[in-house]
Each structure stands twice: as C-alpha cells, then as structure tokens.
Scaffold this motif. Structure first.
Motif, PDB file in Angstrom:
ATOM      1  N   GLN A  59       0.834  -1.204   0.000  1.00 15.74           N
ATOM      2  CA  GLN A  59       0.000   0.000   0.000  1.00 15.74           C
ATOM      3  C   GLN A  59       0.869   1.255   0.000  1.00 15.74           C
ATOM      4  O   GLN A  59       0.580   2.233  -0.692  1.00 15.74           O
ATOM      5  CB  GLN A  59      -0.915  -0.002   1.226  1.00 15.74           C
ATOM      6  N   GLN A  60       1.956   1.202   0.765  1.00 14.81           N
ATOM      7  CA  GLN A  60       2.849   2.353   0.811  1.00 14.81           C
ATOM      8  C   GLN A  60       3.546   2.550  -0.531  1.00 14.81           C
ATOM      9  O   GLN A  60       3.775   3.677  -0.967  1.00 14.81           O
ATOM     10  CB  GLN A  60       3.872   2.158   1.933  1.00 14.81           C
ATOM     11  N   LYS A  61       3.881   1.462  -1.202  1.00 14.39           N
ATOM     12  CA  LYS A  61       4.450   1.564  -2.545  1.00 14.39           C
ATOM     13  C   LYS A  61       3.466   2.254  -3.493  1.00 14.39           C
ATOM     14  O   LYS A  61       3.859   3.062  -4.339  1.00 14.39           O
ATOM     15  CB  LYS A  61       4.774   0.175  -3.095  1.00 14.39           C
ATOM     16  N   ALA A  62       2.179   1.914  -3.364  1.00 19.44           N
ATOM     17  CA  ALA A  62       1.167   2.525  -4.216  1.00 19.44           C
ATOM     18  C   ALA A  62       1.104   4.038  -3.994  1.00 19.44           C
ATOM     19  O   ALA A  62       0.926   4.808  -4.953  1.00 19.44           O
ATOM     20  CB  ALA A  62      -0.194   1.887  -3.963  1.00 19.44           C
ATOM     21  N   LEU A  63       1.261   4.461  -2.746  1.00 16.97           N
ATOM     22  CA  LEU A  63       1.242   5.894  -2.465  1.00 16.97           C
ATOM     23  C   LEU A  63       2.457   6.589  -3.065  1.00 16.97           C
ATOM     24  O   LEU A  63       2.362   7.711  -3.577  1.00 16.97           O
ATOM     25  CB  LEU A  63       1.184   6.138  -0.954  1.00 16.97           C
ATOM     26  N   LEU A  64       3.615   5.920  -3.011  1.00  8.81           N
ATOM     27  CA  LEU A  64       4.799   6.493  -3.643  1.00  8.81           C
ATOM     28  C   LEU A  64       4.609   6.537  -5.155  1.00  8.81           C
ATOM     29  O   LEU A  64       4.967   7.523  -5.809  1.00  8.81           O
ATOM     30  CB  LEU A  64       6.038   5.676  -3.279  1.00  8.81           C
ATOM     31  N   ALA A  65       4.037   5.472  -5.715  1.00 10.74           N
ATOM     32  CA  ALA A  65       3.780   5.449  -7.157  1.00 10.74           C
ATOM     33  C   ALA A  65       2.841   6.581  -7.560  1.00 10.74           C
ATOM     34  O   ALA A  65       2.978   7.173  -8.636  1.00 10.74           O
ATOM     35  CB  ALA A  65       3.197   4.098  -7.562  1.00 10.74           C
ATOM     36  N   ARG A  66       1.882   6.906  -6.702  1.00 14.83           N
ATOM     37  CA  ARG A  66       0.979   8.021  -6.983  1.00 14.83           C
ATOM     38  C   ARG A  66       1.741   9.319  -7.164  1.00 14.83           C
ATOM     39  O   ARG A  66       1.452  10.111  -8.063  1.00 14.83           O
ATOM     40  CB  ARG A  66      -0.041   8.166  -5.849  1.00 14.83           C
ATOM     41  N   ALA A  67       2.732   9.536  -6.324  1.00 18.67           N
ATOM     42  CA  ALA A  67       3.541  10.750  -6.447  1.00 18.67           C
ATOM     43  C   ALA A  67       4.435  10.707  -7.682  1.00 18.67           C
ATOM     44  O   ALA A  67       4.683  11.726  -8.319  1.00 18.67           O
ATOM     45  CB  ALA A  67       4.387  10.947  -5.189  1.00 18.67           C
TER      46      ALA A  67
END
Length: 837
Positions: free
Chosen positions: A427-435
């Motif tokens: 999930q944290q990777k997804a948030l970084l990918a969003r940025a």
C-alpha cells in the motif's frame, strides 16, 4: 521480580501448533508452530505479507484459523468461542500498527474501552483518568498528554503512546503484542518503551514485538520467529543470530515446492549485494551535491526567516535534484512545514515554484482510497491535474503505472485488486507510485517508510535517488534517523523552527542527536498538538445558544409577555416533542447513521397513547412496549443484514405509518386524564415544560457521559477498533435503536398531551427537523461526535421559528425555508470557524 531460574521453569503461555489460515486463494499462514514464553521478548519478523498480522489476529481471537491448535495460558482454545473479549480475559492485549483508538473520545474514555474494569459507579472517570496518567508516566516519563485530551487533538506519536500505555495498564496482562510500536516515536520515546518492556519482561510478562528496525530488535529481543510467505522460516534465541544472519533470513524467499526453511548452515538465499544495500552506507549521500545560486541553479522552494531560529537565519533554498531531510525530535515542526509547502506558503514566508506531490506515512487516515483498486489509487494524482471534462483514458492510466510498476516491484494482478487487499508495504508503494506518476516537481515525504520492511525500504531509497537525479526536489521527514543518510543534506528542527543544517557527507546519528537537543535537553515540546484541546476552540453549543437568544429576543420584541412563566411554558411546551425526537436522532447519528423513521414512530406512539391507552390502558402499555421492541428489532436487522440505516429506517417509516392508520384512520382520540392533568400541572416560578426539557437534556447528557454512551460513540467513530477490543457490535446497535425509540415514544406521548388528540402525521416533519437540530447543535454526521446541550438549544430554536414567523405575519409555508436558511448559515459559520482553528 521473577528470577531467571523461575522463568526457565515456566511453561509456555501461548503455544501454536500447525496453524493455517487462508483468505480465498491467498494462504496467509501455512502450518506455523511456535511458543511464547513468560518473561521473554519474542521478535516476530518478516516482510510485508509474510503472515505476521495473521498470527497476531489468531492469538488475539480476531481471526479464526482454518486448521491447527492454539493453547493460551494452559487452556486449549475452542476457536468457535474464542473472541477478542475472551482473549482479553486470558490476559492478551494487542497494540495494532493501525491504531485502534477512537479519535472522538478522550484519553480517559479510550482507556476505559481497553480496561473495561469495575472502577465504581460514580467516580469511574476519575479513577480511569488516574490509571491513564499513571500508565503513560510509567511507559513514557515526562509526556505532556492529559487524560482529558481528545485523541483527535494528539499527534500520531501521541496516539501511539496512548495506545501502548493503554494496553500496558491492563491489570490482568500476561501477553503484550506490539505491532510496530516505535514506528511513530522519536528516538527518546522509543528508548523509553524498550526500557519499560525489559522491566515488564523481567517481572514475567510475555512480549511479542513486531518491527523493522533491526538494531532496535537485536538489542531488545531474546527469542525470534521469522516468517516468509506465510511459512515459519526460522525460530531460535538471540545467541544464535546476528545482524547479517537476520538480514539474510528476512531476505529469504521460499521457492515453490521446496522446504520453508533456508538450507542448514547457510544464511538463506541473499547475496553480498543485498547485505551491502541493507547497511545504508553514508557514502551514498556524497553523490548528491548541494546546488547553489552561484552555480546558476534556481531554487524550487525557498523557506523564509520566520521558519528559522535566530541562531540560524534564513532563507533556506531547496534546489532541484536534492533529497532534503527534515530531522529533529518528533513534533518539532517538520510536518507543519510539509503542510505549508503543500499549501504553497500562503500563511508564512515560504515560496514554492513547482507543483507538489505528497506521500503520507499514515495511509489509513490520509492515504489510500479504500473502495478503489490499486491502479486507481495511483493514477488519481495525475487525473486531478487534467480538465474536469476530459475523458479518462484507461490506456493512458496503464501507461502511467507501467513506467513505475517494475521499479517498485508491483505485480500486475495486484494493481487491479482493491488497495486494502495489499500488505501495508505494498500500500505504501502505491502511495509512492501516486507521487511518481504525477507531474510534480516537488515530492513531499511524511515518514513514508513507517511500518514497512527492510526490503521495501531499499526499494524506496533506490527510487528516490533516481527521482532526484531526474531533477525533482524530494523533501523527506522521517522518524528513523538512519534514513537521513540517503539525503543530500538535513535541516534539523527545534521548537517548530530550523536550527541547523547538516551536509550529506557529515550526516550521522551522533550529529543529528546533538543538533536536535542543542537548545533543550528534555521533551517539554514533544508535540504542541498534544496539548491543544480538540478541533473546536469553543463549545459546540455556543452557536445554537446565540441563535436561540436572537429568536427569543425577536419574539419578546413583539410580545414582552413571552418571558413570563406562562409564556415560557407555552412556547417551550410545544418545543418539547421536537427536542425529544432530536435527542433520539442524536444517538443514532452518534453511530454515524441517520434514522428516517423517528418522526413516523413518534406519530404512532401519539396514536396509541390517544386511543388504546385511553380505552384499554393495559393493552395500550403493552402495545407501546412492543413498539419499542420493534425499534430494537430494526437495529438488529440493520446490523445483521448489513442494510444501510437510511434505507432500513425509510422502510420502517412506512411500517409505523401503516400501523398508525390501522389503529386510527383519521385524526382524533383524546389524551388520558392522568396525562392531561400532569402536563397542565401548575408549577410555581419555573413552568413544567422547562423542567421536562431539563430532565430530557440532563438524561441525554448523563447517557452520553456514561460508560454506555462512551461505547456507543466509540462504535460511531471506529467500529473495527471496538470489535478488536472485544465489544459486541450487535448489542450496541440494538441498544442504540432502543434508546432512540424510547425518546421517540416519549415525544409521541408529549404530542398527545400538547394536542389533546392524535394524528399519525403529527410528527412527520420532525424527522428532517431532528436531523437539522443535530447538525445545528454541533454534532457531526460521521465520526461519533455529539453535543446534547447544543441539540436541545437547536431544536428549541427551530420550533420557535414558527411563532416568530407568525409575529412577522409571514406565511407558514415559509417556515421550512427559514429553518433551512438558518441551518445553512450555522453550518457555514461552524465550518469557517473550524478551518481557522
């Protein structure tokens, strides 16, 4: 204190044998066996998705396994009857990574939810507040958290401190499970926790510690359980493992069809390169030079002098290609600076010259969109920069994600899953990918690696360096000092302002600690937010009180006798039914639901009390009680069948109305003699309706402040947390609707007394008016925040508007419009004030 010889002789407190749990096709844990011993601190380790959370949930009774056996405190567990409440009775307490606190409640009330002890009938709040203060001081000496603080007013670190101290305060505690307990704590608070855990372990407490800070774990733990892909990879004690061996075991991945353990005599399948990456070499920072104005670089962010201590004058200029760390004691001003940069520097002297993207470490509160897929969570940042009328291209979305999915090791199947089905690290990777898919030139990181494993952290570091080398500015706040070795420079905060800057080549823990404590040696400023009150700087009832005063003054200007005892009794007597209905609605709203049937139910009880209660009193009483039971059944249906309350109560409104028409097809009937005489009782000085309003409001206030009220508001704010704490959700739901029905029943009887007759539609308009009164009174429709006094004042105000409009010679058709306008005005004022505070 328990001696070492006694500890050795103690039987295991928890024994798991062959535990297996699957979620559909996903195997969470497979044939895992382990032992947890009193007086020992056991590290439960593994990558994201390794099965740690499932093991914790199995031990705590939150999840039922598909196979295997579990023994807790020498008792064999019957999984059909093993719940979190039963686990608590056996002495098991869990501190979850996603904190199980109710943000609308105070620290004292949250301690009550965990402890659930007989602390007395009248002084339970005082005793629990003392227990909370004592426990917080034992675990975190010198903290500035008051028992009266609401959880919403605390920083993330403050909340974690409360949750840890709350679990540790349980008098029957035998096993304490801590999931990433230091992830939001600064170095000092983390050290205090470790000291406390060692002390409790020496007294015989069994501790399970889940974490990813390897040095911290190696210093603390005595026993180790290491999981990978749902299998137990290795178990042993501290004498059998060192840092290199631990990193290798954590990096181990079980090939399909092979044993779950790494080969004997080896350190798993990791390579020297993996070990080298895990060491966070300081030399990395030297490859990211700090640009300067003299070199022709143009700063993207300029932080003005108001953000600096006098000894470190500004401005600070941050350039493209940098990774700038924000260090210092937790709560020293790093996160407010990130927020100010995100807003663009409107409130203080700060300038940002590029779009910004934000990556949070608190993914549940301000990160993921839980109902969306992982891909949608990633691409939303890019979509919001497009024209609102542009067509959303699925092909474009896929291309944006494809640029980064390999670098972040996000599997294609995971992208189309609901984001909450992913592990915390993914999930944290997804948030970084969003940025990363965003077009922003500035990336703000608010402790993004909190609670993720070593492997995911390495991926984060590698990606951030790539992003910086591509010309973006990365501004990074971390609660883990070792991560600052990845930065080109670090700005150190003290008391809300920048006090020092450390170049990348000079970054080490000693310098960071020295700079953080340069001007003060204690934690008196742990977090300003820990000392503030709540989101309101004034009582929630102040605005409805002001509105009521204005309405009363307007009525008195037309008829001064309105302030006489007779006038007040007449005015407030007609307001009483709406007040009662609004108070009932308030308790339903406290559960984050809305009841659209309360007006119809009051109309039904009006009909019953004016007909059956007059002709056949016993039958009338029985019918009223049965109708109240019907309201409880409504709560049961909503919970068990998972029907949205707004849908179920809308249907119930038609049921109540239909029954009313069956009993009495047309308006009529009469009030029972005893009811009419009671309501017309002449009370000197203070009219009876005022006494009745005081009784109704006082009862609602006492219910709200009681243990029952705390539980109800807790469910309205965080039902998952309440369930994990062992509180029965069904019972709470039924009680809420019975309570609501009781207020509706009282309102119907009052209508009979006021009108001396009955009409099934007499209270039809009160449903929406009750919702309006709840909103005007300072309650929040979602989140479990209610304000009984404000609701009473708002309901009286809305009721008296009809009288005022009559004096103004306006049509009664305008009442609803005026009430709506007042409601909108109050909501606007409240929202505006909330933003300012």
């Amino acid at each position: 204190m328990v001696t070492p010889d006694q500890l050795v002789s103690m039987d295991a407190f928890v024994t798991g044998s062959g535990l297996t749990k699957s979620y559909g096709p996903t195997v969470a844990v497979q044939n895992v066996s382990f032992t947890l011993r009193p007086g020992k601190i056991t590290a439960l380790l593994g990558g994201n998705g390794a099965g740690k959370s499932t093991i914790m949930r199995l031990i705590s009774g939150a999840t039922r396994p598909d196979g295997g056996q579990l023994t807790v405190g020498s008792q064999g567990i019957n999984f059909n009857a093993y719940t979190p409440r039963e686990a608590k009775k056996l002495g098991v307490r869990v501190v979850h990574q996603e904190l199980s606190l109710c943000s609308n409640l105070s620290v004292t009330e949250n301690f009550f939810l965990e402890l659930d002890q007989p602390f007395g009938h009248f002084d339970w709040r005082k005793k629990i507040a003392e227990a909370a203060k004592r426990s917080l001081e034992l675990v975190f000496p010198g903290n500035r958290i008051r028992p009266s603080n609401t959880i919403a007013s605390l920083s993330l670190a403050g909340r974690q401190m409360v949750e840890i101290a709350r679990a540790a305060a349980a008098p029957d505690l035998k096993l304490l499970i801590l999931d990433e307990p230091t992830s939001s704590l600064d170095g000092r608070r983390a050290d205090e926790l470790l000291v406390y855990l060692r002390k409790r372990a020496s007294e015989g407490l069994a501790v399970v510690f889940v974490g990813h800070r390897l040095d911290e774990i190696l210093e603390l733990a005595e026993d180790f359980l290491i999981l990978s892909d749902g299998h137990l990879v290795w178990s042993g004690d501290r004498s059998e493992i060192d840092r290199d061996r631990l990193i290798s075991l954590l990096s181990f991945r079980r090939p399909v069809g092979t044993s779950s353990r790494p080969p004997d005599g080896t350190s798993g399948n990791s390579s020297p390169e993996t070990d080298r990456e895990a060491e966070l070499r300081m030399s990395r920072s030297s490859s990211l030079p700090i640009p300067t104005d003299e070199q022709g670089s143009i700063p993207i962010v300029t932080i003005g002098p108001n953000w600096h201590q006098p000894s470190f004058p500004g401005p600070s200029k941050l350039f493209p290609g940098e990774i700038v760390g924000l260090a210092g004691l937790e709560g020293s001003g790093q996160q407010p600076l990130l927020a100010e940069i995100y807003r663009g520097g409107r409130n203080r002297d700060l300038c940002r010259n590029a779009p910004v993207a934000y990556v949070t470490g608190d993914r549940q509160k301000e990160g993921v969109f839980p109902l969306w897929s992982t891909r949608q969570n990633i691409t939303i940042s890019r979509l919001v920069r497009q024209n609102a009328l542009d067509r959303v291209s699925i092909v474009a979305e896929r291309s944006w994600v494809d640029q980064w999915k390999k670098a972040l090791n996000l599997a294609e199947p995971a992208l189309d899953k609901p984001v909450l089905e992913l592990s915390g690290g993914n999930q944290q990777k997804a948030l970084l990918a969003r940025a990363l898919v965003d077009t922003a030139g500035v990336i703000l990181l608010n402790d993004p690696t909190r609670g993720v494993d070593v492997g995911v952290k390495q991926e984060f570091y590698r990606i951030l360096r790539t992003v910086a080398e591509a010309g973006k500015l990365v501004i990074w706040y971390s609660s883990e000092d070792s991560e600052f070795s990845e930065c080109s420079r670090v700005l150190v905060f003290i008391r809300g302002k920048i006090a020092a800057a450390i170049p990348g080549t000079e970054i080490n823990r000693e310098k960071l600690v020295a700079a953080s404590f340069a001007t003060h040696a204690d934690s008196q400023d742990v977090k300003r937010a820990d000392r503030r009150g709540g989101p309101w700087a004034f009582p929630g009832w102040s605005i409805p009180l002001a509105a009521l005063v204005i309405v009363f003054a307007a009525i008195a200007s037309f008829n001064p006798r309105a302030f006489s005892p007779f006038g007040l009794g007449l005015l407030l007597g007609t307001a009483l039914p709406l007040v009662l209905i609004a108070l009932g609605q308030m308790f339903v709203v406290g559960r984050s639901e809305i009841d659209l049937s309360i007006g119809a139910f009051a109309g039904l009880t009006n009909v019953i009390s004016a007909t059956l209660l007059v002709k056949q009193p016993l039958l009338g009483v029985i019918t009223l009680l049965l109708s109240l039971c019907g309201y409880g059944i409504l709560g049961w249906i909503i919970h068990v069948r998972r029907i949205p309350a707004i849908v179920a109560t809308l249907g119930a409104a038609f049921v109540w109305t239909g029954i009313g028409y069956i009993i009495q097809a047309t308006p009529g009937g009469s009030a029972p003699d005893w009811l009419a005489s009671t309501f017309n009782l002449n009370v000197p000085i203070v009219p009876l309706p005022i006494w009745l309003l005081l009784v109704a409001g006082g009862a609602a206030f006492l219910i709200n402040r009681s243990r029952f009220g705390v539980v109800q508001r807790g469910f309205g704010n965080n039902e998952r947390a309440m369930t994990e704490l062992g509180w029965p959700a069904l019972r709470s739901h039924v009680r809420t609707y019975v309570l609501n029905g009781a207020f509706g029943l009282a309102a119907g009887i009052c209508l009979t007394a006021v009108n001396t007759a009955s009409d099934i539609n007499a209270a039809a308009s009160y449903t929406l008016l009750s919702i309006a009164a709840v909103v005007m009174g300072g309650c929040e429709l979602v989140g479990g925040r209610i304000e009984p006094l404000g609701v009473v004042l708002a309901a009286i105000t809305l009721s008296l508007l009809g009288t005022l409009l009559a004096f103004l010679r306006l049509s009664s058709d305008n009442i609803a419009a005026v009430q709506g306008a007042i409601l909108l005005g109050i909501v606007f004022l409240r929202t505006t004030w909330k933003k300012k505070t």
